[in-house]
Design an enzyme around this catalytic site. Structure first.
Site, PDB file in Angstrom:
ATOM      1  N   ILE A  14      47.634 -13.713 -57.746  1.00  0.00           N
ATOM      2  CA  ILE A  14      48.745 -14.791 -56.441  1.00  0.00           C
ATOM      3  C   ILE A  14      49.405 -14.767 -57.594  1.00  0.00           C
ATOM      4  O   ILE A  14      50.682 -14.480 -56.909  1.00  0.00           O
ATOM      5  CB  ILE A  14      48.388 -15.984 -56.586  1.00  0.00           C
ATOM      6  CG1 ILE A  14      47.103 -16.030 -55.846  1.00  0.00           C
ATOM      7  CG2 ILE A  14      49.333 -17.029 -55.675  1.00  0.00           C
ATOM      8  CD1 ILE A  14      46.574 -17.093 -55.438  1.00  0.00           C
ATOM      9  N   THR A  86      39.577 -21.167 -63.977  1.00  0.00           N
ATOM     10  CA  THR A  86      38.030 -21.577 -63.082  1.00  0.00           C
ATOM     11  C   THR A  86      36.758 -21.679 -64.343  1.00  0.00           C
ATOM     12  O   THR A  86      37.095 -20.313 -65.159  1.00  0.00           O
ATOM     13  CB  THR A  86      37.225 -21.417 -62.110  1.00  0.00           C
ATOM     14  OG1 THR A  86      37.477 -19.753 -62.299  1.00  0.00           O
ATOM     15  CG2 THR A  86      38.487 -21.104 -61.422  1.00  0.00           C
ATOM     16  N   GLN A 141      34.998 -29.128 -54.114  1.00  0.00           N
ATOM     17  CA  GLN A 141      33.920 -28.225 -53.803  1.00  0.00           C
ATOM     18  C   GLN A 141      32.668 -27.678 -55.095  1.00  0.00           C
ATOM     19  O   GLN A 141      32.894 -28.303 -55.740  1.00  0.00           O
ATOM     20  CB  GLN A 141      34.533 -26.730 -54.557  1.00  0.00           C
ATOM     21  CG  GLN A 141      33.717 -25.453 -54.038  1.00  0.00           C
ATOM     22  CD  GLN A 141      33.596 -24.587 -53.427  1.00  0.00           C
ATOM     23  OE1 GLN A 141      33.977 -24.480 -51.805  1.00  0.00           O
ATOM     24  NE2 GLN A 141      32.026 -24.392 -53.172  1.00  0.00           N
ATOM     25  N   GLY A 143      30.555 -27.244 -57.704  1.00  0.00           N
ATOM     26  CA  GLY A 143      30.279 -26.644 -58.840  1.00  0.00           C
ATOM     27  C   GLY A 143      31.982 -26.412 -59.147  1.00  0.00           C
ATOM     28  O   GLY A 143      32.173 -26.855 -60.159  1.00  0.00           O
ATOM     29  N   TYR A 147      37.362 -28.537 -61.772  1.00  0.00           N
ATOM     30  CA  TYR A 147      38.912 -27.798 -60.856  1.00  0.00           C
ATOM     31  C   TYR A 147      39.444 -28.277 -59.620  1.00  0.00           C
ATOM     32  O   TYR A 147      40.432 -28.501 -59.682  1.00  0.00           O
ATOM     33  CB  TYR A 147      38.487 -26.179 -60.291  1.00  0.00           C
ATOM     34  CG  TYR A 147      39.539 -25.513 -59.742  1.00  0.00           C
ATOM     35  CD1 TYR A 147      40.096 -24.544 -60.727  1.00  0.00           C
ATOM     36  CD2 TYR A 147      39.879 -25.347 -58.081  1.00  0.00           C
ATOM     37  CE1 TYR A 147      41.315 -23.564 -60.021  1.00  0.00           C
ATOM     38  CE2 TYR A 147      40.814 -24.271 -57.528  1.00  0.00           C
ATOM     39  CZ  TYR A 147      41.269 -23.949 -58.580  1.00  0.00           C
ATOM     40  OH  TYR A 147      41.951 -22.404 -58.193  1.00  0.00           O
ATOM     41  N   GLY A 178      43.886 -21.347 -49.318  1.00  0.00           N
ATOM     42  CA  GLY A 178      42.566 -20.976 -49.398  1.00  0.00           C
ATOM     43  C   GLY A 178      42.383 -19.918 -50.093  1.00  0.00           C
ATOM     44  O   GLY A 178      42.508 -19.767 -51.700  1.00  0.00           O
ATOM     45  N   TYR A 179      40.465 -19.306 -50.318  1.00  0.00           N
ATOM     46  CA  TYR A 179      40.508 -18.487 -50.776  1.00  0.00           C
ATOM     47  C   TYR A 179      41.467 -17.137 -50.364  1.00  0.00           C
ATOM     48  O   TYR A 179      41.618 -16.416 -49.376  1.00  0.00           O
ATOM     49  CB  TYR A 179      39.428 -18.233 -50.744  1.00  0.00           C
ATOM     50  CG  TYR A 179      37.940 -19.056 -50.706  1.00  0.00           C
ATOM     51  CD1 TYR A 179      37.489 -20.856 -50.707  1.00  0.00           C
ATOM     52  CD2 TYR A 179      37.202 -19.153 -51.788  1.00  0.00           C
ATOM     53  CE1 TYR A 179      37.344 -21.606 -51.306  1.00  0.00           C
ATOM     54  CE2 TYR A 179      36.758 -19.802 -52.708  1.00  0.00           C
ATOM     55  CZ  TYR A 179      36.448 -21.159 -52.033  1.00  0.00           C
ATOM     56  OH  TYR A 179      35.747 -22.662 -52.798  1.00  0.00           O
TER      57      TYR A 179
HETATM   58  N1  CAA Z   1      26.717 -26.762 -50.847  1.00  0.00           N
HETATM   59  C1  CAA Z   1      25.020 -27.108 -51.358  1.00  0.00           C
HETATM   60  N2  CAA Z   1      24.062 -26.487 -52.386  1.00  0.00           N
HETATM   61  C2  CAA Z   1      25.002 -25.892 -53.163  1.00  0.00           C
HETATM   62  C3  CAA Z   1      26.136 -25.358 -53.126  1.00  0.00           C
HETATM   63  C4  CAA Z   1      27.054 -25.716 -52.402  1.00  0.00           C
HETATM   64  N3  CAA Z   1      27.747 -25.460 -51.724  1.00  0.00           N
HETATM   65  N4  CAA Z   1      26.247 -23.969 -53.384  1.00  0.00           N
HETATM   66  C5  CAA Z   1      25.347 -23.683 -54.288  1.00  0.00           C
HETATM   67  N5  CAA Z   1      24.635 -25.178 -53.419  1.00  0.00           N
HETATM   68  C6  CAA Z   1      23.114 -25.536 -53.952  1.00  0.00           C
HETATM   69  C7  CAA Z   1      21.504 -24.239 -54.088  1.00  0.00           C
HETATM   70  O1  CAA Z   1      21.392 -24.191 -52.466  1.00  0.00           O
HETATM   71  C8  CAA Z   1      20.609 -24.448 -54.888  1.00  0.00           C
HETATM   72  O2  CAA Z   1      20.105 -25.146 -54.270  1.00  0.00           O
HETATM   73  P1  CAA Z   1      18.388 -25.047 -54.679  1.00  0.00           P
HETATM   74  O3  CAA Z   1      17.905 -25.403 -56.250  1.00  0.00           O
HETATM   75  O4  CAA Z   1      17.416 -26.058 -53.525  1.00  0.00           O
HETATM   76  O5  CAA Z   1      17.900 -23.529 -54.447  1.00  0.00           O
HETATM   77  C9  CAA Z   1      21.694 -24.544 -56.320  1.00  0.00           C
HETATM   78  O6  CAA Z   1      22.550 -25.639 -55.608  1.00  0.00           O
HETATM   79  C10 CAA Z   1      22.456 -24.795 -57.337  1.00  0.00           C
HETATM   80  O7  CAA Z   1      22.508 -23.581 -57.324  1.00  0.00           O
HETATM   81  P2  CAA Z   1      23.188 -22.116 -57.870  1.00  0.00           P
HETATM   82  O8  CAA Z   1      21.532 -21.212 -58.393  1.00  0.00           O
HETATM   83  O9  CAA Z   1      23.844 -21.362 -57.589  1.00  0.00           O
HETATM   84  O10 CAA Z   1      23.470 -22.847 -58.834  1.00  0.00           O
HETATM   85  P3  CAA Z   1      23.908 -21.806 -60.526  1.00  0.00           P
HETATM   86  O11 CAA Z   1      24.023 -23.710 -61.109  1.00  0.00           O
HETATM   87  O12 CAA Z   1      23.861 -20.795 -61.180  1.00  0.00           O
HETATM   88  O13 CAA Z   1      25.865 -22.395 -59.767  1.00  0.00           O
HETATM   89  C11 CAA Z   1      27.704 -22.967 -59.307  1.00  0.00           C
HETATM   90  C12 CAA Z   1      26.303 -23.056 -59.220  1.00  0.00           C
HETATM   91  C13 CAA Z   1      28.692 -21.984 -60.320  1.00  0.00           C
HETATM   92  C14 CAA Z   1      28.084 -23.928 -58.666  1.00  0.00           C
HETATM   93  C15 CAA Z   1      27.749 -21.292 -58.295  1.00  0.00           C
HETATM   94  O14 CAA Z   1      26.871 -21.544 -57.096  1.00  0.00           O
HETATM   95  C16 CAA Z   1      29.392 -20.464 -57.490  1.00  0.00           C
HETATM   96  O15 CAA Z   1      29.897 -20.008 -58.420  1.00  0.00           O
HETATM   97  N6  CAA Z   1      29.697 -21.741 -57.129  1.00  0.00           N
HETATM   98  C17 CAA Z   1      30.969 -21.028 -55.947  1.00  0.00           C
HETATM   99  C18 CAA Z   1      32.288 -21.533 -56.334  1.00  0.00           C
HETATM  100  C19 CAA Z   1      33.230 -22.011 -55.996  1.00  0.00           C
HETATM  101  O16 CAA Z   1      33.318 -22.034 -54.801  1.00  0.00           O
HETATM  102  N7  CAA Z   1      34.405 -21.931 -56.570  1.00  0.00           N
HETATM  103  C20 CAA Z   1      35.604 -21.329 -56.451  1.00  0.00           C
HETATM  104  C21 CAA Z   1      36.355 -20.186 -57.039  1.00  0.00           C
HETATM  105  S1  CAA Z   1      37.000 -19.330 -56.374  1.00  0.00           S
HETATM  106  C22 CAA Z   1      38.686 -21.004 -56.622  1.00  0.00           C
HETATM  107  O17 CAA Z   1      38.010 -21.906 -57.058  1.00  0.00           O
HETATM  108  C23 CAA Z   1      40.117 -20.479 -55.820  1.00  0.00           C
HETATM  109  C24 CAA Z   1      40.210 -21.528 -54.871  1.00  0.00           C
HETATM  110  O18 CAA Z   1      41.500 -22.364 -55.601  1.00  0.00           O
HETATM  111  C25 CAA Z   1      40.192 -21.397 -54.019  1.00  0.00           C
END
Ligand code: CAA
Length: 240
Positions: A14, A86, A141, A143, A147, A178-179
């Site tokens: 960006i 992040t 969000q 995880g 952030y 947003g994304y």
């Molecule tokens: N809501 C509810 N549950 C969720 C979820 C969500 N959004 N995401 C994951 N889970 C659950 C999974 O289903 C899983 O459940 P089970 O154990 O019952 O199967 C559990 O949480 C663990 O999930 P993971 O196996 O994915 O766990 P992980 O530790 O390997 O990873 C994480 C977790 C790091 C959060 C990964 O899911 C991830 O990277 N998520 C994306 C986070 C995201 O959107 N980041 C934005 C980056 S871009 C940005 O930030 C720019 C901006 O400004 C928009």
């Protein structure tokens, strides 16, 4: 004379689009970067925009950079706090280092650079500050407690500093993207990203240029009456 603009994290993603858009708008742009020297060199070569390496999370480095720019080009009049990282993990797996790094880089940087450039803007009786927040600072969000806290902090910081800047002709606004299709978003696991895109009413990821257009508007001389606001650019994903 062209107004001097500093864009942090301004050579990639960006930030690169913001730097180029401000250059097209007639600004003298300096694009900061932290570590990726190769990308910065390519960016400088292809755009002709000066690049400058410093750590936005380090106050002394920020002060030295802003003073150096002032000595060579004049005071920074447009500041875009875009640099961000992040380090996603659920709370149970997040370390204190992951928390500190994101807070320092994403939020501490706003303090560092606004403080370093505010007096110069006051003297000019003109300033435009745009802080890049995030939809995830507005809505949270999974995880991203680090952030989301940093980005949410940016939104509060913006409204507070806007009140201090107003009588000096300094506007302070935020954009909440947003994304957007960048390396940062492409690092999200594909199955997770697919679900996120499915929830964007506009039906696509944003483009870096979608955000840059907002910055050009908020930093224009004509946007004098816009301050303390947050412009959401997210394809309708979160209507705040
Ligand atoms: N809501 C509810 N549950 C969720 C979820 C969500 N959004 N995401 C994951 N889970 C659950 C999974 O289903 C899983 O459940 P089970 O154990 O019952 O199967 C559990 O949480 C663990 O999930 P993971 O196996 O994915 O766990 P992980 O530790 O390997 O990873 C994480 C977790 C790091 C959060 C990964 O899911 C991830 O990277 N998520 C994306 C986070 C995201 O959107 N980041 C934005 C980056 S871009 C940005 O930030 C720019 C901006 O400004 C928009």
């Amino acid at each position: 004379m062209a107004r001097v603009a500093l864009v942090t994290g301004g050579t990639r993603g960006i930030g690169a689009a913001i730097s180029v858009a401000l250059q097209k708008a007639g600004r003298l742009v300096i694009a900061n970067y932290a570590g990726n020297t190769e990308a910065a060199q390519v960016f400088q070569k292809t755009t002709g925009i000066e690049t400058m390496k410093f750590d936005v999370g380090n106050y002394q480095e920020c002060l030295a950079a802003v003073n150096d720019i002032a000595a060579r080009h004049g005071a920074v009049e447009i500041l875009v706090n875009n640099a961000g990282i992040t380090k996603d993990a659920v709370l149970g797996k997040m370390t204190r280092d992951m928390w500190d790094a994101v807070i320092d880089t994403n939020l501490g940087s706003c303090f560092n650079l606004c403080k370093a450039s505010f007096d110069g803007m006051k003297e000019k009786k003109f300033g435009r500050i745009v802080n890049i927040g995030s939809i995830n600072g507005q809505a949270g969000q999974y995880g991203q407690v680090n952030y989301a806290a940093a980005k949410s902090g940016i939104h509060g910081f913006t409204k507070a500093l806007a009140q201090e800047g107003a009588r000096h002709g300094i506007t302070v606004n935020a954009i909440a993207p947003g994304y957007v299709d960048t390396e940062m978003v492409r690092a999200v696991p594909p199955d997770v990203l697919e679900k996120i895109v499915a929830r964007i009413p506009r039906g696509r990821l944003g483009k870096a240029e979608d955000i840059a257009r907002g910055v050009v508007f908020l930093t224009s001389d004509e946007a004098d009456f816009v301050t303390g606001s947050t412009l959401s650019i997210n394809g309708g994903q979160h209507m705040y």
